[in-house]
Design a protein around this motif. Sequence first.
Motif, PDB file in Angstrom:
ATOM      1  N   GLY A   1       6.722  -3.949  11.855  1.00 28.50           N
ATOM      2  CA  GLY A   1       7.152  -4.390  13.179  1.00 28.50           C
ATOM      3  C   GLY A   1       6.560  -3.548  14.287  1.00 28.50           C
ATOM      4  O   GLY A   1       6.167  -4.064  15.344  1.00 28.50           O
ATOM      5  N   VAL A   2       6.474  -2.243  14.048  1.00 28.32           N
ATOM      6  CA  VAL A   2       5.907  -1.317  15.037  1.00 28.32           C
ATOM      7  C   VAL A   2       4.418  -1.620  15.246  1.00 28.32           C
ATOM      8  O   VAL A   2       3.930  -1.697  16.382  1.00 28.32           O
ATOM      9  CB  VAL A   2       6.084   0.145  14.571  1.00 28.32           C
ATOM     10  N   ILE A   3       3.702  -1.815  14.122  1.00 27.15           N
ATOM     11  CA  ILE A   3       2.259  -2.101  14.220  1.00 27.15           C
ATOM     12  C   ILE A   3       2.034  -3.440  14.900  1.00 27.15           C
ATOM     13  O   ILE A   3       1.125  -3.595  15.730  1.00 27.15           O
ATOM     14  CB  ILE A   3       1.615  -2.085  12.819  1.00 27.15           C
ATOM     15  N   LEU A   4       2.879  -4.439  14.582  1.00 20.76           N
ATOM     16  CA  LEU A   4       2.735  -5.760  15.198  1.00 20.76           C
ATOM     17  C   LEU A   4       2.882  -5.670  16.715  1.00 20.76           C
ATOM     18  O   LEU A   4       2.128  -6.291  17.465  1.00 20.76           O
ATOM     19  CB  LEU A   4       3.769  -6.735  14.615  1.00 20.76           C
ATOM     20  N   SER A   5       3.848  -4.887  17.167  1.00 25.73           N
ATOM     21  CA  SER A   5       4.013  -4.700  18.615  1.00 25.73           C
ATOM     22  C   SER A   5       2.807  -3.997  19.222  1.00 25.73           C
ATOM     23  O   SER A   5       2.374  -4.315  20.334  1.00 25.73           O
ATOM     24  CB  SER A   5       5.288  -3.873  18.895  1.00 25.73           C
ATOM     25  N   ALA A   6       2.236  -3.053  18.470  1.00 27.58           N
ATOM     26  CA  ALA A   6       1.089  -2.289  18.970  1.00 27.58           C
ATOM     27  C   ALA A   6      -0.173  -3.142  19.098  1.00 27.58           C
ATOM     28  O   ALA A   6      -1.076  -2.807  19.868  1.00 27.58           O
ATOM     29  CB  ALA A   6       0.822  -1.090  18.062  1.00 27.58           C
ATOM     30  N   VAL A   7      -0.218  -4.246  18.331  1.00 24.52           N
ATOM     31  CA  VAL A   7      -1.409  -5.129  18.403  1.00 24.52           C
ATOM     32  C   VAL A   7      -1.061  -6.403  19.172  1.00 24.52           C
ATOM     33  O   VAL A   7      -1.553  -7.489  18.862  1.00 24.52           O
ATOM     34  CB  VAL A   7      -1.956  -5.447  16.994  1.00 24.52           C
ATOM     35  N   ASP A   8      -0.195  -6.248  20.183  1.00 20.18           N
ATOM     36  CA  ASP A   8       0.157  -7.334  21.107  1.00 20.18           C
ATOM     37  C   ASP A   8       0.890  -8.489  20.437  1.00 20.18           C
ATOM     38  O   ASP A   8       0.844  -9.627  20.908  1.00 20.18           O
ATOM     39  CB  ASP A   8      -1.093  -7.882  21.819  1.00 20.18           C
ATOM     40  N   GLY A   9       1.553  -8.203  19.311  1.00 22.17           N
ATOM     41  CA  GLY A   9       2.330  -9.237  18.643  1.00 22.17           C
ATOM     42  C   GLY A   9       1.499 -10.304  17.972  1.00 22.17           C
ATOM     43  O   GLY A   9       2.029 -11.347  17.559  1.00 22.17           O
ATOM     44  N   LYS A  10       0.185 -10.089  17.830  1.00 23.06           N
ATOM     45  CA  LYS A  10      -0.706 -11.078  17.204  1.00 23.06           C
ATOM     46  C   LYS A  10      -0.824 -10.786  15.712  1.00 23.06           C
ATOM     47  O   LYS A  10      -1.434  -9.793  15.307  1.00 23.06           O
ATOM     48  CB  LYS A  10      -2.077 -11.045  17.870  1.00 23.06           C
ATOM     49  N   ALA A  11      -0.257 -11.680  14.915  1.00 17.92           N
ATOM     50  CA  ALA A  11      -0.222 -11.444  13.475  1.00 17.92           C
ATOM     51  C   ALA A  11      -1.610 -11.411  12.845  1.00 17.92           C
ATOM     52  O   ALA A  11      -1.816 -10.749  11.825  1.00 17.92           O
ATOM     53  CB  ALA A  11       0.639 -12.515  12.803  1.00 17.92           C
ATOM     54  N   ILE A  12      -2.578 -12.097  13.442  1.00 19.08           N
ATOM     55  CA  ILE A  12      -3.926 -12.099  12.872  1.00 19.08           C
ATOM     56  C   ILE A  12      -4.517 -10.689  12.873  1.00 19.08           C
ATOM     57  O   ILE A  12      -5.301 -10.319  11.992  1.00 19.08           O
ATOM     58  CB  ILE A  12      -4.846 -13.082  13.641  1.00 19.08           C
ATOM     59  N   ASN A  13      -4.113  -9.870  13.863  1.00 18.48           N
ATOM     60  CA  ASN A  13      -4.600  -8.492  13.912  1.00 18.48           C
ATOM     61  C   ASN A  13      -4.050  -7.650  12.762  1.00 18.48           C
ATOM     62  O   ASN A  13      -4.656  -6.650  12.372  1.00 18.48           O
ATOM     63  CB  ASN A  13      -4.230  -7.847  15.252  1.00 18.48           C
ATOM     64  N   MET A  14      -2.903  -8.066  12.230  1.00 13.73           N
ATOM     65  CA  MET A  14      -2.329  -7.353  11.086  1.00 13.73           C
ATOM     66  C   MET A  14      -3.229  -7.526   9.855  1.00 13.73           C
ATOM     67  O   MET A  14      -3.292  -6.635   8.999  1.00 13.73           O
ATOM     68  CB  MET A  14      -0.928  -7.871  10.784  1.00 13.73           C
ATOM     69  N   LEU A  15      -3.922  -8.661   9.781  1.00 13.95           N
ATOM     70  CA  LEU A  15      -4.823  -8.878   8.659  1.00 13.95           C
ATOM     71  C   LEU A  15      -6.070  -8.004   8.783  1.00 13.95           C
ATOM     72  O   LEU A  15      -6.639  -7.575   7.775  1.00 13.95           O
ATOM     73  CB  LEU A  15      -5.206 -10.358   8.576  1.00 13.95           C
ATOM     74  N   VAL A  16      -6.482  -7.729  10.012  1.00 15.61           N
ATOM     75  CA  VAL A  16      -7.605  -6.804  10.225  1.00 15.61           C
ATOM     76  C   VAL A  16      -7.214  -5.403   9.769  1.00 15.61           C
ATOM     77  O   VAL A  16      -7.984  -4.713   9.083  1.00 15.61           O
ATOM     78  CB  VAL A  16      -8.023  -6.795  11.707  1.00 15.61           C
ATOM     79  N   ILE A  17      -6.010  -4.982  10.144  1.00 15.33           N
ATOM     80  CA  ILE A  17      -5.527  -3.664   9.715  1.00 15.33           C
ATOM     81  C   ILE A  17      -5.447  -3.605   8.193  1.00 15.33           C
ATOM     82  O   ILE A  17      -5.804  -2.598   7.565  1.00 15.33           O
ATOM     83  CB  ILE A  17      -4.157  -3.373  10.363  1.00 15.33           C
ATOM     84  N   ALA A  18      -4.997  -4.706   7.587  1.00 10.78           N
ATOM     85  CA  ALA A  18      -4.950  -4.770   6.123  1.00 10.78           C
ATOM     86  C   ALA A  18      -6.350  -4.603   5.537  1.00 10.78           C
ATOM     87  O   ALA A  18      -6.548  -3.900   4.530  1.00 10.78           O
ATOM     88  CB  ALA A  18      -4.345  -6.099   5.678  1.00 10.78           C
ATOM     89  N   GLY A  19      -7.339  -5.228   6.154  1.00 10.42           N
ATOM     90  CA  GLY A  19      -8.712  -5.120   5.664  1.00 10.42           C
ATOM     91  C   GLY A  19      -9.257  -3.712   5.747  1.00 10.42           C
ATOM     92  O   GLY A  19      -9.929  -3.234   4.813  1.00 10.42           O
TER      93      GLY A  19
END
Length: 425
Positions: free
Chosen positions: A387-405
């Motif tokens: 949740g913290v990371i999602l907020s840090a990337v402007d709430g865009k879930a697609i950016n969470m996949l970049v972090i995963a990569g």
Amino acid sequence: MSFGFMGVQIGYSLQNANTSRILSAIGADPHNLSLFWLAAPLAGLFVQPIVGLSSDKTWTRLGRRIPFILGGAIVSALAMFFMPNSEHFAQLLPAVFFGAMMLLFMDVSFNVTMQPFRALVSDMVDESQRNKGYAIQSFLINVGAVVGSLLPFLLTNVFHVANEPGAGQKVAPTVIWAFYFGGGVLLLSVLWTALRTKEYPPEEYAKYNNLEDQVEEKVSFMDLLKNIPLTMKQLAITQFFSWFALFLMWVYTTQGIAEHVWGASDAHSKEFNEAGNWTGVIFAAYSVFAALFSLAITPLANKFGRKNVYMISLILGGLGLISMLFIQDKNLLLIPMVGVGISWAAILALPYAILSSSLPPKQTGVYMGLFNATITIPQIAAGLLGGVILSAVDGKAINMLVIAGVSMAIAGVCAKLFITAKEND
């Protein structure tokens, strides 16, 4: 031996692809989704070492691992039947809490079932067959994953089951019927393994592992922790980054592609449910690629070394996840799944092949259970930080996949740098 694992993976893949979809539909906040997903790693952290230790010391008419495999399968199937119907138990508990409870039961029982499957291969094959044994297990796991991931899509497009909730419903009928089917197949396939696999009795197992002349010693759990093999500690570094990545992928893919490709954020909309089905399709695709790559793992690992194959596989998975940021055509999302599938096949097979040769035969089960902490701790970290990371990337879930990569690629580098096991390296 591993046929039942195929059925378990059907259930596990249904959970991976549809848990966020179900929880969103029954009222969960997207920023809290990763917290609900903590049920799985928390269950694994405590359950698998206990099951491993217990199965090491158990012998019944069914064997030492089979009773745990069978018992866990029964409970997980029941939880699968209840979870997509959480809204109908609102008189007992709010739907979100009931769904979270069923998720916890499902995860505990999946862990009870999965851990003995890992130890069973180590028990029943010798070192010369380990690569092949775990590769076959990886292949069957991924066959199950393909079926589980595709079920909602097939029910919608082949059997014309409604993919949107009807009047008074919150969860789409496709998801409900997929969970029914998955739970049933899980039970049948595990029964096949339970009835067809004959484990070595204690005397034979001792003979094959040269334990006949060894004096039985009482070993405490603290002694086991103190004597964890160095290989397990080295693998833990790579495992942290790879499973951190997988957790983020499972949690945020539906929401990520719904927003990025379909432009949808309402969990009850037609577009969001289409994205949910397509998540199952691309998850099935990575499982197909994983199943195919698992057939190549044995010759590749024998020729180039387990560690090198492991490293390259993880880096390819990381590149695949990162590339999803640049794709807005749903069909092109299948391309990154090649890399994700290769990494997934390697994650399912190579750490266990690397580890198994360093484990004492009498404690194989408990150490396989303890090794699961290298899977669960990174997922707990990802769940708490999601949740913290999602907020840090402007709430865009697609950016969470970049972090995963990025995390998956780091795992590949760590595999090269930190794993020093010499066996078949």
